[in-house]
Design a protein around this motif. Sequence first.
Motif, mmCIF file in Angstrom:
data_model
loop_
_atom_site.group_PDB
_atom_site.id
_atom_site.type_symbol
_atom_site.label_atom_id
_atom_site.label_comp_id
_atom_site.label_asym_id
_atom_site.label_seq_id
_atom_site.Cartn_x
_atom_site.Cartn_y
_atom_site.Cartn_z
ATOM 1 N N ILE A 186 0.946 -1.210 0.052
ATOM 2 C CA ILE A 186 -0.070 -0.034 0.092
ATOM 3 C C ILE A 186 0.605 1.309 -0.026
ATOM 4 N N ARG A 187 1.786 1.398 0.847
ATOM 5 C CA ARG A 187 2.772 2.427 1.090
ATOM 6 C C ARG A 187 3.409 2.645 -0.419
ATOM 7 N N ALA A 188 3.977 1.463 -1.037
ATOM 8 C CA ALA A 188 4.544 1.605 -2.435
ATOM 9 C C ALA A 188 3.697 2.179 -3.276
ATOM 10 N N LEU A 189 2.525 2.144 -3.219
ATOM 11 C CA LEU A 189 1.457 2.641 -4.195
ATOM 12 C C LEU A 189 1.129 3.950 -4.011
ATOM 13 N N THR A 190 0.863 4.144 -2.739
ATOM 14 C CA THR A 190 0.516 5.517 -2.564
ATOM 15 C C THR A 190 1.497 6.535 -2.646
ATOM 16 N N VAL A 191 2.612 6.265 -2.156
ATOM 17 C CA VAL A 191 3.782 7.250 -1.815
ATOM 18 C C VAL A 191 4.900 7.262 -3.132
ATOM 19 N N LYS A 192 5.223 6.070 -3.543
ATOM 20 C CA LYS A 192 6.246 5.783 -4.642
ATOM 21 C C LYS A 192 5.472 5.552 -6.065
ATOM 22 N N SER A 193 4.339 5.201 -6.208
ATOM 23 C CA SER A 193 3.595 4.780 -7.488
ATOM 24 C C SER A 193 4.397 3.774 -8.020
ATOM 25 N N ALA A 194 4.739 2.677 -7.299
ATOM 26 C CA ALA A 194 5.520 1.682 -7.643
ATOM 27 C C ALA A 194 4.774 0.877 -8.815
ATOM 28 N N ALA B 89 0.574 9.871 3.571
ATOM 29 C CA ALA B 89 2.408 9.601 3.974
ATOM 30 C C ALA B 89 3.007 10.271 2.731
ATOM 31 N N THR B 90 4.270 10.715 3.184
ATOM 32 C CA THR B 90 5.035 11.433 2.174
ATOM 33 C C THR B 90 6.352 10.660 2.104
ATOM 34 N N ASP B 91 6.638 9.510 2.648
ATOM 35 C CA ASP B 91 7.762 8.662 2.547
ATOM 36 C C ASP B 91 7.517 7.343 3.397
ATOM 37 N N ARG C 120 11.070 8.410 -0.666
ATOM 38 C CA ARG C 120 10.315 9.688 -0.821
ATOM 39 C C ARG C 120 9.165 9.577 -1.752
ATOM 40 N N GLY C 121 8.122 10.372 -1.641
ATOM 41 C CA GLY C 121 7.154 10.357 -2.502
ATOM 42 C C GLY C 121 7.076 11.450 -3.599
ATOM 43 N N HIS C 122 6.001 11.735 -4.534
ATOM 44 C CA HIS C 122 5.913 12.490 -5.393
ATOM 45 C C HIS C 122 4.856 13.777 -5.229
ATOM 46 N N ASN C 123 4.204 13.691 -4.236
ATOM 47 C CA ASN C 123 3.212 14.515 -3.898
ATOM 48 C C ASN C 123 3.408 15.753 -3.159
ATOM 49 N N ASP C 124 4.105 17.033 -3.682
ATOM 50 C CA ASP C 124 4.624 17.936 -2.970
ATOM 51 C C ASP C 124 3.524 18.648 -2.330
ATOM 52 N N LEU C 125 2.222 18.568 -2.524
ATOM 53 C CA LEU C 125 1.254 19.586 -1.941
ATOM 54 C C LEU C 125 1.429 18.933 -0.418
ATOM 55 N N LEU C 126 1.621 17.665 -0.055
ATOM 56 C CA LEU C 126 1.283 17.105 1.162
ATOM 57 C C LEU C 126 2.692 17.992 2.197
ATOM 58 N N GLY C 127 1.959 18.380 3.335
ATOM 59 C CA GLY C 127 2.855 19.045 4.180
ATOM 60 C C GLY C 127 3.203 20.394 3.854
ATOM 61 N N ARG C 128 2.742 20.997 2.570
ATOM 62 C CA ARG C 128 3.092 22.279 2.074
ATOM 63 C C ARG C 128 1.909 23.241 2.183
ATOM 64 N N VAL C 129 0.720 22.537 1.758
ATOM 65 C CA VAL C 129 -0.496 23.253 1.579
ATOM 66 C C VAL C 129 -1.526 22.950 2.735
ATOM 67 N N HIS C 130 -1.646 24.090 3.470
ATOM 68 C CA HIS C 130 -2.908 23.776 4.574
ATOM 69 C C HIS C 130 -4.136 23.165 4.088
ATOM 70 N N GLY C 131 -4.276 22.030 4.811
ATOM 71 C CA GLY C 131 -5.475 21.006 4.685
ATOM 72 C C GLY C 131 -5.603 19.901 3.456
ATOM 73 N N VAL C 132 -4.421 19.965 2.921
ATOM 74 C CA VAL C 132 -4.324 18.747 2.038
ATOM 75 C C VAL C 132 -3.939 17.750 2.408
#
Length: 272
Positions: free
Chosen positions: A102-110, A184-186, A195-207
């Motif tokens: 699950i983590r490999a799919l959500t974070v790394k998109s493996a 998750a970001t990593d 590490r993951g690809h979604n740069d909005l996580l942890g950077r944009v409030h509420g995302v």
Amino acid sequence: MTGCATTSPPEAVLAVPAPAQKYAAIVVDAKTGKQLFEMNSTSPRYPASLTKMMTLYLLFEAMDSGRVTKETLIPVSAHAASQPPTKLRFRPGEALDVDSAIRALTVKSANDVAVAVAEYLGGSEEAFAAAMTAKARQIGMLNTVFRNASGLPDDDQHTTARDMAVLGLALRQRFPQYYYYFSATDFMSRGKLVRGHNDLLGRVHGVDGIKTGYIRASGFNIVTSYDADGRRLVVVVMGADTARARNAHVEDLLQRALAPGAGSPQLVFNDP
């Protein structure tokens, strides 16, 4: 999902970071189902790795039914291991547990992990893709066809921004107990930090999720969930020219949707 909001004043102009033939977007109020904004939201688009959201949906269903647990080992076949990047480079005969998958799919998109999950649950990736399409119809995705579990290029695999919003909404509503995975970001894989690809996580409030995707034919795609200050939204942007432009567009759509009295802005397409 209900109809589009009223158009806002002419001065509300929103620059679109993509050529018109690739761009599509939609913003939905996750609490009411009201459509706050849309452009090309029912036009066919390639999903790219947004496909893995449905792969995860079926994996979460298997967990809910007791068919698998977080500790269940998923073997990696030669076919799965042969997938092109992005992947975790498992060798044929290796295995990983469901939690790691699950983590490999959500974070790394493996891609190798997506195929391994498909083969484990469906017997073959082709059979699993048919189950993905059937599930899409069941939950209200009327214009989506899946041909693989990863989102790698396939001319017959298509979706719409609206259908991806439906899937994003369904994942939270149906599986709130697993939704934290999308934040998750990593994660650690075989002793290494991935590490993951979604740069909005942890950077944009509420995302707080959900998934990014890219293939050349699709451009840069994302489904984004927002949950803060009493508001809950799902934003889909497809076909951006770069990840940075895609992310900036999501932020702009969020700001406009959250503004008091927000409507649907006019659009100006950037040059390809």
